[in-house]
Scaffold this motif. Structure first.
Motif, mmCIF file in Angstrom:
data_model
loop_
_atom_site.group_PDB
_atom_site.id
_atom_site.type_symbol
_atom_site.label_atom_id
_atom_site.label_comp_id
_atom_site.label_asym_id
_atom_site.label_seq_id
_atom_site.Cartn_x
_atom_site.Cartn_y
_atom_site.Cartn_z
ATOM 1 N N VAL A 2 2.480 -0.490 4.608
ATOM 2 C CA VAL A 2 2.405 -1.200 5.875
ATOM 3 C C VAL A 2 1.952 -0.215 6.940
ATOM 4 O O VAL A 2 2.578 0.830 7.124
ATOM 5 C CB VAL A 2 3.766 -1.816 6.271
ATOM 6 N N ILE A 12 7.695 -7.141 7.726
ATOM 7 C CA ILE A 12 6.954 -7.152 6.462
ATOM 8 C C ILE A 12 7.606 -6.202 5.467
ATOM 9 O O ILE A 12 7.790 -6.532 4.281
ATOM 10 C CB ILE A 12 5.480 -6.773 6.708
ATOM 11 N N PHE A 52 -0.991 -3.730 4.402
ATOM 12 C CA PHE A 52 -0.828 -4.670 5.512
ATOM 13 C C PHE A 52 -1.036 -3.909 6.816
ATOM 14 O O PHE A 52 -0.375 -2.891 7.051
ATOM 15 C CB PHE A 52 0.577 -5.295 5.502
ATOM 16 N N CYS A 88 -3.245 -8.240 10.377
ATOM 17 C CA CYS A 88 -2.513 -9.097 11.312
ATOM 18 C C CYS A 88 -2.794 -8.607 12.727
ATOM 19 O O CYS A 88 -2.857 -7.396 12.975
ATOM 20 C CB CYS A 88 -1.009 -9.042 11.058
ATOM 21 N N ALA A 155 5.875 -12.618 9.156
ATOM 22 C CA ALA A 155 5.813 -11.743 7.991
ATOM 23 C C ALA A 155 5.612 -12.545 6.712
ATOM 24 O O ALA A 155 4.849 -12.136 5.820
ATOM 25 C CB ALA A 155 7.093 -10.909 7.904
ATOM 26 N N ILE A 159 2.463 -11.948 4.121
ATOM 27 C CA ILE A 159 2.663 -11.609 2.704
ATOM 28 C C ILE A 159 2.029 -12.665 1.810
ATOM 29 O O ILE A 159 1.518 -12.362 0.723
ATOM 30 C CB ILE A 159 4.165 -11.450 2.424
#
Length: 238
Positions: A2, A12, A52, A88, A155, A159
């Protein structure tokens, strides 16, 4: 992995941790599930690695450097490594930082989000803390209406590989949120006589744009009112 250890990155990481090891890379050290690393040019990426990106500026920080300079460098390195990337970022447009984000991520899988709420968020949580301590709250006039989304729902969408623009389930005027918080925790709120817009407020004003692409397969989203009802503190009068 992440990239970003703020509100969304932490959520997340929490949801991924039961599935296996998680590495959180951020500009500042924080306590997260898994391993923390400073986000810099020494971080290595690998082929097939799921990454992410959940980078966001502080409330008073411009997003121009973060999304206009750091993000493109990261994406270039991730592309070279062959990593699988879920990006994101903020919904909307017409604000310099967000416009950089839109330009840099064009043509990629992106989940675009409204303002997020949750424990330790940078907007609602400080107000809750002050009301719990018996302090009055003063805000700038003209704060935008918004569709706030619980960070754990954001989150989940990330995912699950969500893309497009998602919103919270309800539209709230700023005064309605403040009235709800006072009803829930006591205290009072009012307007400041003079106050300039912060960088964070300018971003919020653009984040009401866009349709709601929430995936039906993910089920219901938690409302702001329901989340507040589950927090410890004074109960609302029924």
């Amino acid at each position: 992995m992440v990239l970003g250890g703020g509100l969304l990155g932490a959520a997340i990481a929490r949801q991924l941790a039961p599935q296996g090891p998680v590495v959180v890379c951020s500009r500042n050290p924080r306590s997260h599930p898994g391993l923390w690393r400073r986000l810099d040019d020494t971080v290595e990426f690998s082929a097939g690695q799921k990454v992410f990106i959940a980078l966001g500026p502080a409330p008073a920080e411009s997003g121009v450097q973060l999304w206009g300079e750091l993000l493109p460098r990261l994406l270039e390195r991730l592309d070279r490594a062959g990593s699988t990337v879920q990006i994101c970022g903020p919904a909307g447009g017409g604000e310099p930082g967000i416009d950089h984000f839109v330009r840099v991520t064009a043509g990629r899988r992106v989940l675009r989000l409204p303002p997020l709420f949750g424990k330790e968020d940078m907007v609602i949580w400080p107000i809750i803390r002050r009301l719990r301590e018996g302090e009055g709250v003063r805000v700038r006039r003209g704060l935008p209406a918004t569709f706030p989304l619980w960070v754990e729902d954001a989150a989940r969408a990330a995912i699950a590989g969500g893309q497009g623009t998602v919103r919270g389930p309800d539209r709230w005027e700023a005064a309605e949120i403040l009235d709800l918080l006072v009803l829930r925790f006591g205290g009072s709120w009012g307007f400041r006589l003079f106050a300039l817009r912060t960088a964070g407020e300018r971003r919020m004003e653009t984040q009401v744009q866009g349709e709601d692409d929430w995936p039906d397969r993910l089920g219901e989203r938690l409302s702001l009112e329901s989340w507040l009802d589950h927090l410890p503190g004074s109960r609302r009068a029924r």
